[in-house]
Design a protein around this motif. Structure first.
Motif, mmCIF file in Angstrom:
data_model
loop_
_atom_site.group_PDB
_atom_site.id
_atom_site.type_symbol
_atom_site.label_atom_id
_atom_site.label_comp_id
_atom_site.label_asym_id
_atom_site.label_seq_id
_atom_site.Cartn_x
_atom_site.Cartn_y
_atom_site.Cartn_z
ATOM 1 N N THR A 217 15.418 8.209 9.528
ATOM 2 C CA THR A 217 14.277 8.584 8.707
ATOM 3 C C THR A 217 13.540 7.314 8.299
ATOM 4 N N TYR A 218 12.236 7.460 7.989
ATOM 5 C CA TYR A 218 11.393 6.328 7.660
ATOM 6 C C TYR A 218 10.651 6.587 6.352
ATOM 7 N N GLN A 219 10.393 5.524 5.602
ATOM 8 C CA GLN A 219 9.609 5.619 4.374
ATOM 9 C C GLN A 219 8.784 4.361 4.228
ATOM 10 N N THR A 220 7.476 4.532 3.956
ATOM 11 C CA THR A 220 6.570 3.403 3.806
ATOM 12 C C THR A 220 6.261 3.158 2.336
ATOM 13 N N TYR A 221 6.358 1.898 1.929
ATOM 14 C CA TYR A 221 6.032 1.481 0.567
ATOM 15 C C TYR A 221 4.771 0.626 0.614
ATOM 16 N N THR A 222 3.727 1.049 -0.090
ATOM 17 C CA THR A 222 2.498 0.273 -0.191
ATOM 18 C C THR A 222 2.561 -0.573 -1.456
ATOM 19 N N THR A 223 2.154 -1.852 -1.344
ATOM 20 C CA THR A 223 2.292 -2.842 -2.423
ATOM 21 C C THR A 223 3.682 -2.738 -3.064
ATOM 22 N N PRO A 224 4.730 -3.015 -2.289
ATOM 23 C CA PRO A 224 6.094 -2.919 -2.824
ATOM 24 C C PRO A 224 6.318 -3.903 -3.964
ATOM 25 N N THR A 225 6.961 -3.458 -5.019
ATOM 26 C CA THR A 225 7.168 -4.295 -6.186
ATOM 27 C C THR A 225 8.640 -4.360 -6.565
ATOM 28 N N THR B 156 7.604 -0.574 5.915
ATOM 29 C CA THR B 156 8.162 0.690 6.390
ATOM 30 C C THR B 156 9.659 0.504 6.578
ATOM 31 N N CYS B 157 10.433 1.177 5.733
ATOM 32 C CA CYS B 157 11.888 1.084 5.779
ATOM 33 C C CYS B 157 12.452 2.201 6.642
ATOM 34 N N ASP C 154 17.672 -2.887 -0.782
ATOM 35 C CA ASP C 154 17.810 -2.660 -2.220
ATOM 36 C C ASP C 154 17.426 -1.243 -2.620
ATOM 37 N N GLN C 155 16.561 -0.595 -1.813
ATOM 38 C CA GLN C 155 16.188 0.795 -2.092
ATOM 39 C C GLN C 155 17.168 1.787 -1.464
ATOM 40 N N PHE D 94 6.355 -4.416 8.650
ATOM 41 C CA PHE D 94 5.698 -4.754 7.391
ATOM 42 C C PHE D 94 4.375 -5.447 7.690
ATOM 43 N N THR D 95 3.487 -5.467 6.693
ATOM 44 C CA THR D 95 2.218 -6.172 6.808
ATOM 45 C C THR D 95 2.139 -7.214 5.696
ATOM 46 N N THR D 96 1.373 -8.293 5.941
ATOM 47 C CA THR D 96 1.268 -9.378 4.971
ATOM 48 C C THR D 96 -0.174 -9.839 4.825
#
Length: 296
Positions: A29-37, A113-114, A68-69, A77-79
């Motif tokens: 499974t995949y999960q995307t985090y935008t502006t991960p903090t 994207t994890c 960690d999640q 990932f994007t930078t």
């Protein structure tokens, strides 16, 4: 020629003690985090601007965020480079505590994207040749030794897995088996140290593999002038191969081969595999001759 993910013959593999085996399942499974903090601030790093500092690369930072999640790792990932307050890892290889500071030229992780793999095998107290697996990196960063991450990956590939998703480690005194060489390439050897980074557990993964011969982008074979120009705004062969695979929809590059020659080629304008593709020519290009991509 470079090889990543080298596997030992079955006779040698049979001598390695494997513990903590878990049966794999069949889907990810995949999960995307935008502006991960982390701790209220977006994550980032001053790598690669300060390559010799006690910092983690963007790749290691993204992976650490995902683990960690509770995920298996970072698929992509994007930078963006800008001035910002940010949370970063104090330590190399994604190992260390999170801390918050500010800088004018930060590689900010804009999205991650994890993935959560259902094809995992965990080894507790992993050993090679009867000794626990470890390394004296990062205490001796300039020695002919492998990092903890490269050691974990090598352990997994020697057992027939595609690579290492994650690992845990402690620094303690111990006899240990280590890789005599950088990048996880070299023979296993034994030693002892009062401050060894011991791998307490390693989680390996399986994958589907697709091979590309003379991989091309925009009609030209891909390559890079790294490592001949190490300080330029260019990507290494490993980052170039990984980016190619991700552009094809794969998770990453398991292995690749190279040759140095004069050629027209397509390369990445940017470090870490991040940036647009461009085509040029050079007399001493590290050409990517083949890539084995993986899909979790």
């Amino acid at each position: 020629m470079m090889h990543h993910g080298r596997r030992l013959p079955s006779l040698v593999v049979s001598l390695l003690l494997m513990t903590g085996f878990a049966l794999p399942a069949s889907a990810d499974t995949y999960q995307t985090y935008t502006t991960p903090t982390v701790n209220g601030f977006q994550i980032g790093t001053v790598q690669p601007n300060f390559p010799t500092g006690n910092y983690s690369t963007p790749t290691d930072t993204a992976r650490r965020f995902c683990t960690d999640q509770g995920h298996s790792g970072a698929r992509s990932f994007t930078t963006a480079i800008r001035g910002s307050a940010y949370t970063y890892i104090i330590g190399t290889g994604g190992v260390g505590v999170w801390n918050t500071t500010g800088n004018a030229n930060v590689t900010m992780i804009e999205s991650v994207t994890c993935f959560t793999s259902m094809t995992e095998v965990t080894y507790t107290a992993p050993t090679v040749d009867g000794y626990p697996v470890g390394t004296v990196q990062p205490l001796y960063p300039t020695g002919n030794l492998s990092t903890a991450a490269d050691t974990a990956r090598r352990f997994c590939t020697d057992l027939g897995h595609a690579g290492a998703l994650r690992f845990t480690s402690t620094v303690r005194e111990s006899a240990y088996s280590y890789v005599a060489g950088t990048g996880g390439v070299g023979p296993w050897s034994k030693s002892g140290n009062s401050n060894a980074t011991m791998l307490e557990s390693i989680t390996c993964f399986h994958s589907a593999e697709v091979a590309y011969e003379t991989p091309k982008v925009n009609g030209f074979q891909i390559g890079t002038v790294q490592p001949n120009f190490p300080t330029a705004n260019l990507s290494t062969p490993a980052d170039t191969a990984r980016r190619f695979c991700q552009d094809q929809g794969h998770a990453g590059a398991l292995s690749f081969t190279t040759a140095i020659r004069g050629s027209a080629y397509t390369y990445i304008i940017g470090t870490g595999g991040v940036g647009p593709w461009n085509t040029t020519g050079n007399g001493n290009v590290t050409m990517i001759e083949s890539i084995l991509c993986i899909t979790y």
